[in-house]
Scaffold this active site. Sequence first.
Site, PDB file in Angstrom:
ATOM      1  N   HIS A   1     -60.869  52.307 -20.742  1.00 17.84           N
ATOM      2  CA  HIS A   1     -60.050  51.102 -20.741  1.00 17.84           C
ATOM      3  C   HIS A   1     -58.584  51.455 -20.536  1.00 17.84           C
ATOM      4  CE1 HIS A   1     -59.816  52.233 -25.082  1.00 17.84           C
ATOM      5  NE2 HIS A   1     -58.554  51.845 -24.944  1.00 17.84           N
TER       6      HIS A   1
ATOM      7  N   HIS B   1     -48.502  49.726 -12.957  1.00 18.74           N
ATOM      8  CA  HIS B   1     -49.284  48.506 -12.783  1.00 18.74           C
ATOM      9  C   HIS B   1     -50.769  48.821 -12.898  1.00 18.74           C
ATOM     10  CE1 HIS B   1     -49.122  50.201  -8.688  1.00 18.74           C
ATOM     11  NE2 HIS B   1     -50.345  49.728  -8.587  1.00 18.74           N
TER      12      HIS B   1
ATOM     13  N   GLU C   1     -51.549  44.474  -9.462  1.00 18.73           N
ATOM     14  CA  GLU C   1     -51.646  44.521  -8.003  1.00 18.73           C
ATOM     15  C   GLU C   1     -52.972  43.901  -7.565  1.00 18.73           C
ATOM     16  OE1 GLU C   1     -51.537  47.784  -4.341  1.00 18.73           O
ATOM     17  OE2 GLU C   1     -51.514  48.471  -6.436  1.00 18.73           O
TER      18      GLU C   1
END
Length: 123
Positions: free
Chosen positions: A7, A75, A117
Amino acid sequence: MEFKFAHNNINVLDLEKSMAFYEKALGLKEVRRKEASDGSFILVYLGDGSSAHQLELTWLRDWDRPYNLGDNEFHIAFTVDDYEKAHEHHKQMDCIVFENPSMGIYFIADPDNYWLEILPQNR
């Protein structure tokens, strides 16, 4: 020895607002949750329903200010099967913060200003 992604974690100021954003913007849903017995934190893991990778949202009870994201030069990337439809959806949500048409990508920002993104699936 073999490592696999489990994660990514981000800290959020308003857990419910963030969860609603991630579900509306990216279709992510809660798959599990851990709450501190003293109420000091809540961890919510979001999944896309198809991959094992999860996004962990961490809410800290005593945190009272926006997170300092520095230059925000990091990101998380997502692929999407219908890029044009996704772009229109995010445009309607007014969460697109940067577009690069020549590369065929764009970025959206969540309620805490983390950038995400968006890439076409077959890029």
